[in-house]
Write an enzyme that holds these catalytic residues in place. Sequence first.
Site, PDB file in Angstrom:
ATOM      1  CG  HIS A   1      -9.154  15.131  21.825  1.00 51.21           C
ATOM      2  ND1 HIS A   1      -9.706  15.503  20.622  1.00 51.21           N
ATOM      3  CD2 HIS A   1      -7.809  15.044  21.605  1.00 51.21           C
ATOM      4  CE1 HIS A   1      -8.740  15.628  19.716  1.00 51.21           C
ATOM      5  NE2 HIS A   1      -7.586  15.363  20.291  1.00 51.21           N
TER       6      HIS A   1
ATOM      7  CG  HIS B   1      -7.798  16.211  15.834  1.00 54.54           C
ATOM      8  ND1 HIS B   1      -6.944  16.891  16.650  1.00 54.54           N
ATOM      9  CD2 HIS B   1      -8.406  17.153  15.062  1.00 54.54           C
ATOM     10  CE1 HIS B   1      -7.024  18.189  16.401  1.00 54.54           C
ATOM     11  NE2 HIS B   1      -7.913  18.361  15.419  1.00 54.54           N
TER      12      HIS B   1
ATOM     13  CE1 TYR C   1      -5.710  10.253  18.296  1.00 55.96           C
ATOM     14  CE2 TYR C   1      -6.309  12.567  18.446  1.00 55.96           C
ATOM     15  CZ  TYR C   1      -5.368  11.588  18.187  1.00 55.96           C
ATOM     16  OH  TYR C   1      -4.088  11.937  17.819  1.00 55.96           O
TER      17      TYR C   1
END
Length: 362
Positions: free
Chosen positions: A179, A182, A184
């Site tokens: 990931h 977004h 993060y």
Amino acid sequence: MTSLFEPLTLGAVTTPNRVFMAPLTRMRATAPGDVPNELMRDYYVQRASGGLLISEGTQISPEGKGYMDTPGIHDDEQVAGWRTITDAVHAAGGRIAAQLWHVGRVSHESFHDGALPVSASAAPYRNRTTVRGEDGNPTRVDCPTPRALDLDEIPRVIEDYRRATLNAREAGFDLVEIHGAHGYLLHQFLAADANLRTDSYGGSLENRARLMLEVTDAVVGAWSADRVGIRISPIGSFNGTTDPSGAEAGLYVAGELAQRNLAFLHLSEPDWAGGPELSDDYRRSLRDAHPGVIVGAGNYDAAKATRLLSEGLIDAAAFGRSFIANPDLPRRLEEGLPLNAPLPESFYGGSKAGYTDYPVHA
């Protein structure tokens, strides 16, 4: 013309169709311990007809947690919980990837025994996360100003990703997805508005992308490139991060990742979060930078996915809210059947209501 319902080779895995389930935070792991459970198993099995299920974000370490009741993949009990899910998905004919997640500053000190969340820089920002309220229900709270990771802590974070990859293999996943989107942790390092560092992980675009690429190399080393994908969101505002140079950063990392021959690049587009629709010019630039498999995700329906597939700008489409509400989404799209409407009030936390009780089409 390429169809959503044709097989696709993703590195070491071949999917039966190109209707993927996007990673969706649902906050239903068992507490304490953030352990995947039978309710989660039922949820994934119901959706096993998707070409690939990408799991909800699963934190690589206790430090990587930022929301209540999100699952982890950093201890034996969590690995065993995920194993029951992957075994059941495989028995149902499905394929599933683990999304490896470190939220960075999108967190709260209550998850870390009073310690501050970590990030690229100790810069104030505006965002909220979800914790358990005094009544036991989810409640939204402001995120604090994080502390910056020290330079000598970064190898530990990279090792956490490597260890989580080994755990995902042990848990029976077919692939892992890093990931990097977004707002993060990896996106916080990449984004010029979140990364104010002056050391080898800050300043230039090459330095800001360093952690994302080092993590990718560690994950590949723990498994193999054909078992690894990565998600990026270079354009748009997510979790308090709006990178003014995001378009350039996205093309740079796409090119660097292409050299690593990963299974796929997963592009999260800004329109799902109220942002503008991504331009075809940018899509073409991204395709030039990354000739490998590109998975598109955003405000997709069958028509949008089919157009972009036919023009060679994506190779598969990941659906989020429509897959929440329609466990048989591939069939519904292929046969032109009506879709159930999602219930946003049950997206985050709760029981089987709005989770495993959506009906399949008769």
